[in-house]
Design an enzyme around this catalytic site. Sequence first.
Site, PDB file in Angstrom:
ATOM      1  N   ALA A  68      -5.144   1.949  -6.148  1.00 47.54           N
ATOM      2  CA  ALA A  68      -5.617   2.880  -7.176  1.00 47.54           C
ATOM      3  C   ALA A  68      -5.124   4.282  -6.840  1.00 47.54           C
ATOM      4  O   ALA A  68      -4.789   4.571  -5.694  1.00 47.54           O
ATOM      5  CB  ALA A  68      -7.141   2.849  -7.199  1.00 47.54           C
ATOM      6  N   GLY A 107      -5.768  -1.914  -5.062  1.00 44.77           N
ATOM      7  CA  GLY A 107      -5.473  -2.323  -6.434  1.00 44.77           C
ATOM      8  C   GLY A 107      -4.105  -2.983  -6.560  1.00 44.77           C
ATOM      9  O   GLY A 107      -3.891  -3.817  -7.451  1.00 44.77           O
ATOM     10  N   GLU A 110      -4.671  -6.404  -5.775  1.00 43.81           N
ATOM     11  CA  GLU A 110      -5.466  -7.002  -6.865  1.00 43.81           C
ATOM     12  C   GLU A 110      -4.560  -7.371  -8.049  1.00 43.81           C
ATOM     13  O   GLU A 110      -4.736  -8.416  -8.670  1.00 43.81           O
ATOM     14  CB  GLU A 110      -6.565  -6.035  -7.295  1.00 43.81           C
ATOM     15  CG  GLU A 110      -7.641  -5.895  -6.219  1.00 43.81           C
ATOM     16  CD  GLU A 110      -8.766  -4.979  -6.632  1.00 43.81           C
ATOM     17  OE1 GLU A 110      -8.498  -3.764  -6.780  1.00 43.81           O
ATOM     18  OE2 GLU A 110      -9.880  -5.453  -6.840  1.00 43.81           O
ATOM     19  N   GLU A 130     -10.029  -0.615   0.730  1.00 43.83           N
ATOM     20  CA  GLU A 130     -10.993   0.236   0.015  1.00 43.83           C
ATOM     21  C   GLU A 130     -12.170   0.666   0.883  1.00 43.83           C
ATOM     22  O   GLU A 130     -12.725   1.751   0.692  1.00 43.83           O
ATOM     23  CB  GLU A 130     -11.520  -0.504  -1.226  1.00 43.83           C
ATOM     24  CG  GLU A 130     -10.543  -0.598  -2.379  1.00 43.83           C
ATOM     25  CD  GLU A 130      -9.563  -1.761  -2.288  1.00 43.83           C
ATOM     26  OE1 GLU A 130      -9.481  -2.389  -1.209  1.00 43.83           O
ATOM     27  OE2 GLU A 130      -8.875  -2.034  -3.285  1.00 43.83           O
TER      28      GLU A 130
HETATM   29  N1  COA Z   1      -3.339   7.405  -4.461  1.00 41.92           N
HETATM   30  C1  COA Z   1      -2.863   8.666  -4.548  1.00 41.92           C
HETATM   31  N2  COA Z   1      -2.036   9.205  -3.624  1.00 41.92           N
HETATM   32  C2  COA Z   1      -1.683   8.435  -2.601  1.00 41.92           C
HETATM   33  C3  COA Z   1      -2.135   7.118  -2.438  1.00 41.92           C
HETATM   34  C4  COA Z   1      -2.995   6.599  -3.427  1.00 41.92           C
HETATM   35  N3  COA Z   1      -3.447   5.344  -3.379  1.00 41.92           N
HETATM   36  N4  COA Z   1      -1.606   6.608  -1.308  1.00 41.92           N
HETATM   37  C5  COA Z   1      -0.849   7.560  -0.780  1.00 41.92           C
HETATM   38  N5  COA Z   1      -0.891   8.671  -1.559  1.00 41.92           N
HETATM   39  C6  COA Z   1      -0.148   9.927  -1.353  1.00 41.92           C
HETATM   40  C7  COA Z   1      -0.527  10.624  -0.071  1.00 41.92           C
HETATM   41  O1  COA Z   1      -1.628  11.487  -0.271  1.00 41.92           O
HETATM   42  C8  COA Z   1       0.749  11.378   0.237  1.00 41.92           C
HETATM   43  O2  COA Z   1       0.754  12.523  -0.593  1.00 41.92           O
HETATM   44  P1  COA Z   1       1.382  13.899  -0.082  1.00 41.92           P
HETATM   45  O3  COA Z   1       2.821  13.586   0.211  1.00 41.92           O
HETATM   46  O4  COA Z   1       1.137  14.837  -1.184  1.00 41.92           O
HETATM   47  O5  COA Z   1       0.603  14.244   1.173  1.00 41.92           O
HETATM   48  C9  COA Z   1       1.858  10.451  -0.246  1.00 41.92           C
HETATM   49  O6  COA Z   1       1.203   9.571  -1.185  1.00 41.92           O
HETATM   50  C10 COA Z   1       2.496   9.608   0.833  1.00 41.92           C
HETATM   51  O7  COA Z   1       1.468   8.959   1.566  1.00 41.92           O
HETATM   52  P2  COA Z   1       1.523   8.817   3.159  1.00 41.92           P
HETATM   53  O8  COA Z   1       0.272   8.119   3.575  1.00 41.92           O
HETATM   54  O9  COA Z   1       1.825  10.121   3.771  1.00 41.92           O
HETATM   55  O10 COA Z   1       2.798   7.862   3.287  1.00 41.92           O
HETATM   56  P3  COA Z   1       3.087   6.675   4.280  1.00 41.92           P
HETATM   57  O11 COA Z   1       4.429   6.190   3.933  1.00 41.92           O
HETATM   58  O12 COA Z   1       2.751   7.075   5.675  1.00 41.92           O
HETATM   59  O13 COA Z   1       2.020   5.512   3.919  1.00 41.92           O
HETATM   60  C11 COA Z   1       0.748   4.041   2.500  1.00 41.92           C
HETATM   61  C12 COA Z   1       2.052   4.855   2.688  1.00 41.92           C
HETATM   62  C13 COA Z   1       0.764   3.439   1.123  1.00 41.92           C
HETATM   63  C14 COA Z   1       0.665   2.915   3.551  1.00 41.92           C
HETATM   64  C15 COA Z   1      -0.445   4.963   2.704  1.00 41.92           C
HETATM   65  O14 COA Z   1      -0.270   6.095   1.882  1.00 41.92           O
HETATM   66  C16 COA Z   1      -1.788   4.372   2.342  1.00 41.92           C
HETATM   67  O15 COA Z   1      -2.353   3.639   3.120  1.00 41.92           O
HETATM   68  N6  COA Z   1      -2.319   4.735   1.159  1.00 41.92           N
HETATM   69  C17 COA Z   1      -3.641   4.373   0.730  1.00 41.92           C
HETATM   70  C18 COA Z   1      -3.747   2.942   0.352  1.00 41.92           C
HETATM   71  C19 COA Z   1      -5.131   2.650  -0.125  1.00 41.92           C
HETATM   72  O16 COA Z   1      -6.125   2.970   0.489  1.00 41.92           O
HETATM   73  N7  COA Z   1      -5.204   1.988  -1.269  1.00 41.92           N
HETATM   74  C20 COA Z   1      -6.444   1.597  -1.826  1.00 41.92           C
HETATM   75  C21 COA Z   1      -6.866   2.612  -2.801  1.00 41.92           C
HETATM   76  S1  COA Z   1      -8.425   2.158  -3.440  1.00 41.92           S
END
Ligand code: COA
Length: 708
Positions: A68, A107, A110, A130
Amino acid sequence: MLTESSAPAVVTAVQENVMVVRIDNPPVNALSQAVRAGLLAALEQAEQDPAVTAVLLVGQGKTFIAGADIREFGKPPQAPALPDVCNRIEASRKIVIAAIHGAALGGGLEVAMAAHYRLALPMAKFGLPEVNLGLLPGAGGTQRAPRLMGAAAAADLMLSGKHISAKAAQAAGLVDQLEQGEDPTAAGLAYAKALLAQGAAVRRTRDFTVASDATQKAAALAELDALAAATAKKTRGLFSPAKIIECVRAAIELPFDQGLALERSLFVECLSSPQREGLVHAFFAERETTKIPELQSAKPRALSRIAIIGGGTMGAGIAVAALDAGLPVVMVERDEASIQRGQANVEKVYDGLIAKGRLTPEAKAATMARYTPSTSYEAIADVDLVIEAVFEDLEVKKAVFVELDRVCKAGAVLATNTSYLDIDAIAAATKRPQDVIGLHFFSPANIMKLLEIVVPAKVSPDVVVTAFELAKRLKKVPVRAGVCDGFIGNRILAVYKQVADFLVEDGASPYEVDEAVRQFGYPMGPFQVTDLAGGDIGWATRKRRAATRDPQARYVEIADRICERGWFGQKTGRGWYLYPEGARVGQPDPEVLAIVDAERQKKGIKTRSFSADEIMRRYMAAMVNEGAKVVAEGIALRPLDVDVTFLYGYGFPRWRGGPMQWADMVGLDKLLADIEEFAKEDALFWQPAPLLKQLVAEGKNFSSLNRA
Ligand code: COA
Ligand code: NAD
């Protein structure tokens, strides 16, 4: 034939009879409103196009879908909702295949589980994280994951928030097919063709069962209960884990639609919980701390060989952190016996891992091959960065920096791990203050994530940027701090620690204070922490500060009485607590209580009792008030830097977001009113931070400064 149409963030292209639906929402393909709408439109389009027999979902860039859009949480929901999108995918009359080459998280997974078939490439990773944001998978994930992988495995994925590899996902039942390569479109198209050739039909996850008879149900419920019990300690104080378990129970016991309805209502409860707000704040805050002004103008210097001066507690821990990151490390100690001790300190860490079966002796040998012990500064002439971790004594440190200045190559970064000392003064001992910086690691340095990067007046921006680069290499969470006594963390700690002492002198027992702090969500109370770190460290600091202490300021001597007896905590078998025969968990000590009583009587203090809530009001008011001063003075760039410091260096409960976020959630006006009330007892100590007063007057909060 190739026909093309595009929607914002989702692009479709029909290739032969497969509609390729490409999610393209950088940086991580989060499921923002435009993506949800695009997916829905693509499904409708596919359904209506007689030329399309299958739909292929792929992600553009490095990720499949990271979940999400976390920035949308807490804002008014915008249609279409993700559960509806997932249900629509699953309901499709044409086969839907997800081809996953990167992260499919939350998501994103999902969506994949709502598809009818799942293909993964080697770099794919899967997770339902989550829980880390105070939530549960709210788009059918709690119902579909148990149907694909079994109740206990699904619950484990959701409760731990862990990521699993493509291979593990296939073994668990999440993935149908593994392929080599990096291109999900090519692999997905080939898989679609193969499926169609086999006459594969639509296969809806909702039609699977977790347990089909009473015996299987009982077994699944028993497994779930066992998992719940096993994770109870880890999830203590968190709101969403119990709701996750409730949803998985529903997946075992109820029809799919009823399970979905329960998931929806529990998801909404989680979404509106303060824990969600705190945890989402923490997620963004820890990414924001790397955004520093120096990045605008500077690039990191080379960083391939480092040296560490001192092989004590910190030097050895930092050496392990650097070795684990693959860096060659030279360690310098003052004499042969000391360097042998230093090397033994490093090896002890690896031997511990070998004993636990987490490292092989060969892997240790390979790591130690990058470690060079020395008693001569000449050995570090060619390193790119030096971290000094000798005794906390300004004169000793200055002498070390004179030597570093003499031997190190031009452009080498010279860092100190001092906890409190004036880094400008240390820099002034060299002829190259532009290269001198503070790198304040926390103990144990190979484990604790926080790295305060302390920026003295004369340091050049590329040195600051190099320090942030080092943090990244070492997998630390860096926070930029300015020079003052204790920087961000220890400066604030010194103030609320005083409040803990006041509370004890005024009538609370140290054990009551620790208990209140634990109830708030910390793993340990302040007196337990003192016993763990060693009471002598704080004692030395108090002695150092004695000369500059305001004679009018309240000073509690109880801790000094304890230290004078040589009771320094765990290492001496007693401190604030008793540790009989090396026990790690302390027992209350009646003799400590007698010392406390005697000190109270000496000062003629009329004691009173404090509830846990009263204890925390004072403890937190002191922490936040000093935090506001630290921000106003520019020691921390923003309130969120204070939050991240406390989350990663001081055990602050993550679900509260950090002290400044906590204060915003409580209300700054309430906090100021508390401080003004406490000031009636001790106006010198309880001086409200001007920034706090200003924010209250303007009706603003700390978060407004994070956005500035
Ligand atoms: N929604 C909005 N923004 C998100 C996001 C999300 N689900 N996941 C990552 N971002 C943003 C980060 O804030 C970051 O933004 P910035 O560059 O402005 O700081 C950018 O995307 C890159 O994320 P980052 O974590 O720095 O990159 P990464 O390559 O190290 O890791 C992921 C990528 C996807 C593994 C990691 O971002 C992550 O675990 N995200 C969350 C996943 C999550 O919890 N999903 C469930 C949501 S309910
Ligand atoms: P320590 O006493 O365990 O180790 C210090 C080491 O430095 C000793 O091994 C000593 O032999 C060596 N040393 C002293 N003078 C030297 C010299 N001139 N040249 C080379 N080596 C020399 O101390 P520590 O706990 O590791 O602390 C080191 C520094 O880290 C201090 O500045 C301390 O404030 C800081 N620090 C400590 C902690 C902590 O929790 N221990 C946390 C953060 C920062």
